[in-house]
Design a protein around this motif. Structure first.
Motif, PDB file in Angstrom:
ATOM      1  N   LYS A 125      -6.943   2.527  -2.042  1.00 44.53           N
ATOM      2  CA  LYS A 125      -5.954   1.469  -2.316  1.00 44.53           C
ATOM      3  C   LYS A 125      -6.389   0.145  -1.694  1.00 44.53           C
ATOM      4  CE  LYS A 125      -1.637   4.110  -2.717  1.00 44.53           C
ATOM      5  NZ  LYS A 125      -0.336   4.346  -2.058  1.00 44.53           N
ATOM      6  N   VAL A 126      -6.886   0.196  -0.465  1.00 48.68           N
ATOM      7  CA  VAL A 126      -7.305  -1.024   0.233  1.00 48.68           C
ATOM      8  C   VAL A 126      -8.495  -1.654  -0.479  1.00 48.68           C
ATOM      9  CG1 VAL A 126      -8.350  -1.903   2.374  1.00 48.68           C
ATOM     10  CG2 VAL A 126      -6.376  -0.356   2.484  1.00 48.68           C
ATOM     11  N   LEU A 179       0.811  -1.219   0.000  1.00 46.60           N
ATOM     12  CA  LEU A 179       0.000   0.000   0.000  1.00 46.60           C
ATOM     13  C   LEU A 179       0.844   1.269   0.000  1.00 46.60           C
ATOM     14  CD1 LEU A 179      -2.757  -1.035   2.587  1.00 46.60           C
ATOM     15  CD2 LEU A 179      -2.906  -1.082   0.083  1.00 46.60           C
ATOM     16  N   TYR A 220      -7.201  -3.034  -3.869  1.00 45.21           N
ATOM     17  CA  TYR A 220      -6.268  -4.155  -3.756  1.00 45.21           C
ATOM     18  C   TYR A 220      -7.005  -5.448  -3.362  1.00 45.21           C
ATOM     19  CZ  TYR A 220      -2.412  -7.155  -2.488  1.00 45.21           C
ATOM     20  OH  TYR A 220      -1.564  -8.231  -2.414  1.00 45.21           O
ATOM     21  N   VAL A 265      -5.565   5.963   0.846  1.00 43.84           N
ATOM     22  CA  VAL A 265      -5.339   4.648   1.448  1.00 43.84           C
ATOM     23  C   VAL A 265      -6.630   3.828   1.412  1.00 43.84           C
ATOM     24  CG1 VAL A 265      -4.802   3.444   3.611  1.00 43.84           C
ATOM     25  CG2 VAL A 265      -3.396   5.376   2.861  1.00 43.84           C
TER      26      VAL A 265
END
Length: 114
Positions: free
Chosen positions: A54-55, A30, A58, A51
């Motif tokens: 991204k989480v 990350l 992902y 973030v």
């Protein structure tokens, strides 16, 4: 948009553990610091939008589980299928399509014989 740090932390930790990633590995993926990741998992910090995104991307998660934590947390079968389909490559999608068409064809045939 309201972030719920506790819900985000739970979702983040469960997703990480399901992928069998260490905190250090996920922090690197990350591109965040390990202490920041630990704070997120321990509900001590709110994720930045970057973030959060991204989480979600992902782990291919639904943002609704974090943004609307009081909503029904059980996914419908359709939602589960939709989430899993987004992870498939073209070949896998072709197999799923053919299987679905065959299943529906069998159901149509059974309905006609009744």
């Amino acid at each position: 948009m309201t972030y719920h740090p506790k819900q985000f932390g739970i979702v983040l930790k469960n997703a990480r553990m399901n992928q069998k990633l260490t905190q250090a590995e996920l922090a690197e993926i990350l591109d965040i610091s390990l202490p920041y990741l630990k704070d997120l998992e321990r509900f001590r910090n709110n994720p930045s939008y970057e973030v959060f995104e991204k989480v979600i991307r992902y782990f291919n998660l639904s943002a609704d589980t974090v943004i609307y934590p009081n909503r029904n947390l059980t996914e419908s079968t359709y939602q589960k299928i939709e989430r899993l389909l987004s992870q498939c490559n073209e070949g896998q999608l072709q197999v799923i399509l053919a299987t679905t068409e065959a299943l529906l064809s069998v159901n149509d045939t059974l309905s006609e014989t009744k």
